[in-house]
Design a protein around this motif. Structure first.
Motif, PDB file in Angstrom:
ATOM      1  N   TYR A  78       0.825  -1.203   0.000  1.00 55.49           N
ATOM      2  CA  TYR A  78       0.000   0.000   0.000  1.00 55.49           C
ATOM      3  C   TYR A  78       0.863   1.259   0.000  1.00 55.49           C
ATOM      4  O   TYR A  78       0.698   2.134  -0.868  1.00 55.49           O
ATOM      5  CB  TYR A  78      -0.927  -0.007   1.211  1.00 55.49           C
ATOM      6  N   THR A 101      -9.160  -4.999   1.765  1.00 57.60           N
ATOM      7  CA  THR A 101      -9.866  -4.282   0.708  1.00 57.60           C
ATOM      8  C   THR A 101      -9.922  -2.776   0.945  1.00 57.60           C
ATOM      9  O   THR A 101     -10.095  -2.019  -0.014  1.00 57.60           O
ATOM     10  CB  THR A 101     -11.299  -4.811   0.554  1.00 57.60           C
ATOM     11  N   THR A 104      -6.798  -1.823  -0.893  1.00 54.20           N
ATOM     12  CA  THR A 104      -6.827  -2.039  -2.339  1.00 54.20           C
ATOM     13  C   THR A 104      -7.807  -1.113  -3.043  1.00 54.20           C
ATOM     14  O   THR A 104      -7.559  -0.688  -4.182  1.00 54.20           O
ATOM     15  CB  THR A 104      -7.154  -3.507  -2.674  1.00 54.20           C
ATOM     16  N   LEU A 105      -8.902  -0.783  -2.385  1.00 61.18           N
ATOM     17  CA  LEU A 105      -9.853   0.140  -2.995  1.00 61.18           C
ATOM     18  C   LEU A 105      -9.254   1.537  -3.096  1.00 61.18           C
ATOM     19  O   LEU A 105      -9.424   2.233  -4.112  1.00 61.18           O
ATOM     20  CB  LEU A 105     -11.152   0.174  -2.188  1.00 61.18           C
ATOM     21  N   LEU A 108      -6.765   1.462  -5.989  1.00 57.18           N
ATOM     22  CA  LEU A 108      -7.467   1.507  -7.264  1.00 57.18           C
ATOM     23  C   LEU A 108      -7.967   2.917  -7.561  1.00 57.18           C
ATOM     24  O   LEU A 108      -7.799   3.432  -8.681  1.00 57.18           O
ATOM     25  CB  LEU A 108      -8.629   0.516  -7.230  1.00 57.18           C
ATOM     26  N   HIS A 331      -8.256  -6.008  -6.498  1.00 56.23           N
ATOM     27  CA  HIS A 331      -9.206  -5.674  -5.431  1.00 56.23           C
ATOM     28  C   HIS A 331     -10.271  -6.756  -5.276  1.00 56.23           C
ATOM     29  O   HIS A 331     -10.617  -7.138  -4.151  1.00 56.23           O
ATOM     30  CB  HIS A 331      -9.867  -4.331  -5.722  1.00 56.23           C
ATOM     31  N   LYS A 332     -10.775  -7.272  -6.387  1.00 55.91           N
ATOM     32  CA  LYS A 332     -11.794  -8.321  -6.298  1.00 55.91           C
ATOM     33  C   LYS A 332     -11.238  -9.587  -5.646  1.00 55.91           C
ATOM     34  O   LYS A 332     -11.906 -10.220  -4.815  1.00 55.91           O
ATOM     35  CB  LYS A 332     -12.338  -8.635  -7.688  1.00 55.91           C
ATOM     36  N   GLN A 334      -8.819  -9.623  -3.519  1.00 58.07           N
ATOM     37  CA  GLN A 334      -8.618  -9.290  -2.112  1.00 58.07           C
ATOM     38  C   GLN A 334      -9.919  -9.403  -1.328  1.00 58.07           C
ATOM     39  O   GLN A 334      -9.923  -9.844  -0.166  1.00 58.07           O
ATOM     40  CB  GLN A 334      -8.064  -7.872  -1.984  1.00 58.07           C
ATOM     41  N   TYR A 354     -17.653  -6.402  -2.399  1.00 57.57           N
ATOM     42  CA  TYR A 354     -16.617  -5.897  -3.299  1.00 57.57           C
ATOM     43  C   TYR A 354     -16.518  -4.374  -3.266  1.00 57.57           C
ATOM     44  O   TYR A 354     -15.621  -3.800  -3.885  1.00 57.57           O
ATOM     45  CB  TYR A 354     -16.881  -6.364  -4.735  1.00 57.57           C
ATOM     46  N   LEU A 357     -16.772   0.075  -6.877  1.00 61.99           N
ATOM     47  CA  LEU A 357     -15.603   0.211  -7.732  1.00 61.99           C
ATOM     48  C   LEU A 357     -15.722   1.460  -8.606  1.00 61.99           C
ATOM     49  O   LEU A 357     -16.821   1.839  -9.015  1.00 61.99           O
ATOM     50  CB  LEU A 357     -15.438  -1.017  -8.624  1.00 61.99           C
TER      51      LEU A 357
END
Length: 358
Positions: A78, A101, A104-105, A108, A331-332, A334, A354, A357
């Motif tokens: 990260y 997540t 990761t979100l 993204l 991300h998905k 994760q 999820y 996004l």
């Protein structure tokens, strides 16, 4: 040919032995620099003629790069990824993309905000046998998919009982086999099926919780075995099972059951299908590594070279490459890993969130 794209690599382990040499083989890339994750104490200023930095932040400040490849423990992904993006570079981050997540979100969304291309190294997608499975499923050759079993058992007992694992033994650093190989497995399942996993029920185990060597006792809390069941949104069920600490394992097996046929892949080498009769072998077009390539690079060449080639065409053509795994895919995957961990902790079935996004 146009001027090669400049690559900087963070990581002197897997990054030095696999990422760097394979990037160097591609005519569209030039490895400009490599940096340590942990500020290694060394007087070396170059590696195979490549400028070497003890501090990865110094590399980002000093070099003019097109792409940075992050090859560190997941706990660092990260921080490194966010700074790489904010430095103006495209990025390739090793799997799993982050620790959770929430991270990761944000990664993204930052790549979208800064209009930087961002990839996650799910290189298994690019092996010829896995691409062939994707073709079979996309072509509906097996009919509607009903059930998938994906499992692996390995001869890891001596490794776990006779040596230290380092950060890989600690869950706080992103260690464990769910992250190490489960992330690849989950991505392959999502990619093959072309749909999300809706729910999971998981169990993670640490079969060998400690090792006592010359440097003292290493206490481990990262998983060396895991299993989870689940269901895709379209209704197909799945079982994923990995057991590393076997005295003698049998490797990988994938079984896919459809309304027209059954597919079996063993150890990523053989592929068979039955459409009601005997199983018959499916021919796979080989992708041969260079003859002079040595271990460990040779073991990753088939998937990673094609991953690198896809990244090159994506960066130079301004056109998304089909099947090239991006941060959205990371991300998905994760989200599924997080749900398996939560399920194991709470002993309950978890619906996968999820998030929203970009």
């Amino acid at each position: 040919m146009t001027k090669p794209l400049s690559v900087g690599i963070i990581g002197t382990g897997f990054g030095r032995t696999v990422h760097a040499p394979i990037f160097q083989m591609h005519p569209g890339f030039q490895v400009k620099s490599i940096a340590s994750v942990h500020r290694q104490r060394t007087g070396d200023r170059t590696w195979n003629g490549i400028p070497y930095y003890r501090n990865w932040r110094d590399m980002l400040d000093s070099e003019q790069l097109d792409l940075v490849s992050i090859v560190s423990a997941p706990v660092h992904h990260y921080e490194m990824t966010m700074l790489v993006l904010q430095s103006g570079y495209h990025v390739l981050t090793e799997k799993p993309l982050g620790m959770n997540t929430e991270q990761t979100l944000q990664m993204l969304r930052e790549s979208e905000r800064l209009d930087r291309q961002a990839f996650v190294n799910f290189q298994w997608r690019w092996t010829p046998i896995r691409l062939r499975i994707k073709q079979i499923l996309m072509g509906k050759e097996l009919g509607d998919i009903q059930h998938i079993k994906y499992y692996g058992s390995f001869s890891g007992y001596s490794v776990l009982t006779e040596s230290y694992r380092g950060w890989e033994a600690r869950s706080e650093n992103g260690g464990g086999f769910l992250f190490a190989v489960g992330s690849h497995m989950v991505d392959s399942l999502l990619w093959w099926m072309g749909e999300e996993i809706a729910e999971v029920y998981g169990d993670m185990r640490t079969q060998i919780p400690s090792y006592n060597g010359d440097a003292g006792i290493e206490i481990r809390d990262a998983d060396d075995a895991f299993i989870f069941t689940g269901r895709f949104k379209g209704g197909a069920t799945l079982v994923v099972d990995v057991f590393f600490p076997g005295v003698r394992g049998r490797g990988w097996t994938l079984e896919i059951y459809g309304t027209k046929g059954t597919l079996i892949m063993r150890n990523d080498h053989t592929l068979e299908c039955s459409f009601g009769g005997a199983f018959e072998s499916i021919n796979i077009d080989p992708f041969h590594p260079p003859a002079n390539l040595e271990a460990p690079t040779v073991h990753y060449y088939n998937g990673f070279y094609q991953m690198v080639d896809g990244i090159y065409h994506s960066l130079t053509g301004n056109t998304p490459i089909i099947d090239l795994p991006t941060f959205a895919d990371g991300h998905k995957a994760q989200a599924v890993l997080d749900a398996v961990r939560l399920s194991s902790e709470t002993h309950s079935r978890i619906n996968i969130d999820y998030g929203s996004l970009p």
